[in-house]
Design a protein around this motif. Structure first.
Motif, PDB file in Angstrom:
ATOM      1  N   VAL A 123      40.275  38.740  37.944  1.00 49.11           N
ATOM      2  CA  VAL A 123      38.838  38.922  38.137  1.00 49.11           C
ATOM      3  C   VAL A 123      38.267  39.592  36.892  1.00 49.11           C
ATOM      4  O   VAL A 123      38.604  40.737  36.573  1.00 49.11           O
ATOM      5  CB  VAL A 123      38.544  39.768  39.389  1.00 49.11           C
ATOM      6  N   ARG A 125      34.940  40.081  36.315  1.00 43.51           N
ATOM      7  CA  ARG A 125      33.918  41.002  36.823  1.00 43.51           C
ATOM      8  C   ARG A 125      33.503  40.539  38.212  1.00 43.51           C
ATOM      9  O   ARG A 125      33.711  39.384  38.577  1.00 43.51           O
ATOM     10  CB  ARG A 125      32.704  41.082  35.892  1.00 43.51           C
ATOM     11  N   GLY A 126      32.886  41.415  38.932  1.00 38.07           N
ATOM     12  CA  GLY A 126      32.438  41.073  40.275  1.00 38.07           C
ATOM     13  C   GLY A 126      31.520  42.136  40.824  1.00 38.07           C
ATOM     14  O   GLY A 126      31.517  43.280  40.363  1.00 38.07           O
ATOM     15  N   LEU A 135      30.058  38.255  44.533  1.00 41.29           N
ATOM     16  CA  LEU A 135      30.323  37.464  43.326  1.00 41.29           C
ATOM     17  C   LEU A 135      31.634  37.886  42.678  1.00 41.29           C
ATOM     18  O   LEU A 135      31.950  39.077  42.606  1.00 41.29           O
ATOM     19  CB  LEU A 135      29.213  37.666  42.294  1.00 41.29           C
ATOM     20  N   ARG A 136      32.359  36.902  42.176  1.00 42.33           N
ATOM     21  CA  ARG A 136      33.525  37.158  41.339  1.00 42.33           C
ATOM     22  C   ARG A 136      33.556  36.127  40.216  1.00 42.33           C
ATOM     23  O   ARG A 136      33.329  34.934  40.456  1.00 42.33           O
ATOM     24  CB  ARG A 136      34.833  37.040  42.127  1.00 42.33           C
ATOM     25  N   GLN A 137      33.818  36.582  39.002  1.00 43.33           N
ATOM     26  CA  GLN A 137      34.092  35.677  37.891  1.00 43.33           C
ATOM     27  C   GLN A 137      35.588  35.748  37.621  1.00 43.33           C
ATOM     28  O   GLN A 137      36.115  36.819  37.294  1.00 43.33           O
ATOM     29  CB  GLN A 137      33.310  36.072  36.633  1.00 43.33           C
ATOM     30  N   ARG A 139      39.412  34.052  36.116  1.00 49.38           N
ATOM     31  CA  ARG A 139      40.034  33.191  35.110  1.00 49.38           C
ATOM     32  C   ARG A 139      40.683  31.986  35.786  1.00 49.38           C
ATOM     33  O   ARG A 139      41.374  32.129  36.807  1.00 49.38           O
ATOM     34  CB  ARG A 139      41.112  33.953  34.331  1.00 49.38           C
ATOM     35  N   THR A 433      39.569  29.544  30.996  1.00 44.92           N
ATOM     36  CA  THR A 433      38.124  29.701  31.033  1.00 44.92           C
ATOM     37  C   THR A 433      37.824  30.470  32.327  1.00 44.92           C
ATOM     38  O   THR A 433      38.734  31.057  32.906  1.00 44.92           O
ATOM     39  CB  THR A 433      37.418  28.334  30.983  1.00 44.92           C
ATOM     40  N   THR A 434      36.593  30.510  32.737  1.00 45.33           N
ATOM     41  CA  THR A 434      36.280  31.218  33.978  1.00 45.33           C
ATOM     42  C   THR A 434      35.436  30.352  34.893  1.00 45.33           C
ATOM     43  O   THR A 434      34.804  29.386  34.450  1.00 45.33           O
ATOM     44  CB  THR A 434      35.509  32.541  33.715  1.00 45.33           C
ATOM     45  N   LYS A 435      35.466  30.693  36.175  1.00 43.56           N
ATOM     46  CA  LYS A 435      34.531  30.089  37.124  1.00 43.56           C
ATOM     47  C   LYS A 435      33.956  31.204  37.994  1.00 43.56           C
ATOM     48  O   LYS A 435      34.581  32.258  38.181  1.00 43.56           O
ATOM     49  CB  LYS A 435      35.192  29.015  37.987  1.00 43.56           C
ATOM     50  N   TRP A 436      32.761  30.956  38.488  1.00 44.07           N
ATOM     51  CA  TRP A 436      32.114  31.902  39.397  1.00 44.07           C
ATOM     52  C   TRP A 436      32.417  31.492  40.830  1.00 44.07           C
ATOM     53  O   TRP A 436      32.264  30.327  41.213  1.00 44.07           O
ATOM     54  CB  TRP A 436      30.599  31.901  39.177  1.00 44.07           C
TER      55      TRP A 436
END
Length: 446
Positions: A123, A125-126, A135-137, A139, A433-436
């Motif tokens: 995670v 950030r969140g 919310l969580r972003q 990897r 990369t990241t996803k929300w």
């Protein structure tokens, strides 16, 4: 132009020559897209794979490489024989060579990767918003990573291991110089993957399609998610210029060592020799030495003698030549020398009046890879760090530490000199990369 840049020229035909007996020529673009498509499907096997599964696979790859040492070294000998016949420079021959000890080292790097944290699912950030949305972003893998590189069969393993640990499939174009070595290595890795229940298509090569295969890989947008070139300046710029796949640009290593006034000269000499001679055919080797005028009269004679004793050819300015001890030849340096990544036992040397002049020289000629300062003066080190814009800055340490393994990242896929997404040694996190991820309870936007 480097051999590998020539390997990726975009005017190459899109089909391979006709097969013996008049068989139809291969449509290389279609064949490479088929490889990338299989890689895309195979990558889904890793999307939900646990860390334990991936780490067990890395251990299996390491064991398989060691078990196949004789087969790999035999294939590598053919590449080395061809390279010598084709006049490959000593630096590239060193990069190309595989010994049993090097294979053990490559296998150990895979085992070290297995011991590193899994970046997937981390995670970044969140938070919970005032309206209750959570919310969580996080990897996530890139998907399919493409690699175009030159005479470095160890990169074949590094790329496979990093891709596997970060949840990606990899498609490789390793160039003609290492064709036999890479063919055997990819086959060994594929068999090992199947042995632990994973698809062999997680690690594939398009080397069999030659130069057109490299071009087709650059154009496989939508199937290959990111492309990483690793090699000489011509290769990298060809890929950056011609690729329709997003590129993480790695850079050549015109690295500098600056010896400040009042520096510990014994330390400076050790750092200089390590930076230049510990291994010459690598991007983090020093190519230029800058010496403050106040340090030059005592430091340079000893440094030039030591460099000459190590077999290093010196290209220097007039003051460097004046300070050279008897028996040490200094060739006149030109702008070409300040700009050159030698990848050989050669170095450019300049005496500068002060730190400002050293900074100006580096800004003018650097490739943005690694710069080192040897100093006892804290303000000088702080200015050097703050005012130079390279990917790595060393204070009282060798340029050779710009390396994923040395910096605790495990194996690396390359050294990025760009500023977007990844910079410096690219390890596991740089291949994600990241996803929300947003959790609600029947939320609708007002």
């Amino acid at each position: 132009m480097s051999t590998l840049a020539h390997d990726t020229q975009t005017h190459a035909p899109s089909t391979a020559p006709s097969a013996p007996g008049g068989a139809p020529a291969v449509d290389v673009e279609e064949a490479v897209r088929a490889v990338a498509g299989r890689a895309k499907v195979a990558s889904r096997a890793l999307a939900t794979a646990s860390r334990a599964t991936k780490d067990a696979a890395l251990e299996a790859l390491a064991d398989a490489l060691v078990a196949a040492t004789d087969e790999i070294v035999t294939a590598n000998a053919l590449d080395l024989e061809r390279g010598r016949a084709n006049g490959l420079p000593d630096g590239l021959l060193d990069r190309l060579a595989l010994t049993s000890d090097r294979i053990v080292g490559i296998a150990d790097a895979l085992r070290e990767l297995a011991g590193l944290p899994d970046p997937v699912g981390e995670v970044v950030r969140g938070q919970t918003l005032p309206n209750g949305l959570r919310l969580r972003q996080v990897r996530v893998p890139m998907g399919v990573v493409g690699m175009i590189y030159e005479a470095r069969p160890n990169v074949t393993v590094d790329a496979a291991g990093l891709a596997l640990k970060s949840g990606n499939a990899v498609v490789l174009r390793g160039g003609s110089a290492a064709a036999e070595s890479n063919r055997v290595i990819v086959d060994v890795l594929g068999r090992a993957l199947e042995g632990v229940g994973l698809p062999a298509d997680l690690v594939q090569s398009v080397d069999q399609h030659g130069r057109p295969g490299g071009v087709a890989l650059m154009h496989a947008r939508g199937l290959v998610d990111v492309l990483v070139p690793r090699g000489g300046a011509d290769l990298i710029q060809t890929v950056v210029r011609e690729s329709t796949v997003p590129v993480i640009e790695t850079g050549v290593g015109n690295c500098h060592v600056y010896v400040d006034a009042g520096a510990d000269e014994a330390m400076a000499l050790e750092i200089l020799l390590n930076s230049k001679t510990q291994r010459v055919g690598v991007c983090n080797a020093a190519e230029t030495l800058l010496v403050h005028a106040d340090a030059a009269p005592t430091f340079l004679p000893a440094a030039l003698a030591a460099l000459a004793g190590a077999g290093v050819v010196v290209h220097g300015d007039a003051e460097t030549a004046r300070l050279a001890p008897e028996g040490v030849e200094v060739l006149p340096a030109t702008d070409e020398d300040w700009a050159t990544e030698y990848l050989a036992l050669e170095i450019a040397v300049r005496v500068v009046p002060d730190l400002d002049a050293a900074l100006d020289h580096i800004r003018t000629w650097t490739s943005g890879h690694t710069e080192a300062i040897v100093t006892r003066d804290l303000p000088s080190s702080e200015r050097f760090v703050a005012e130079l814009d390279s990917a790595a800055i060393m204070v009282n340490a060798s340029t050779r530490f710009t390396d994923g393994g040395q910096l605790g990242l495990g194996a690396e896929i390359g050294i990025s000199t760009q500023k977007l997404h990844a910079r410096g040694p690219m390890g596991l996190a740089e291949l994600t990369t990241t996803k929300w991820v947003v959790h609600g309870d029947g939320h609708v936007r007002p």
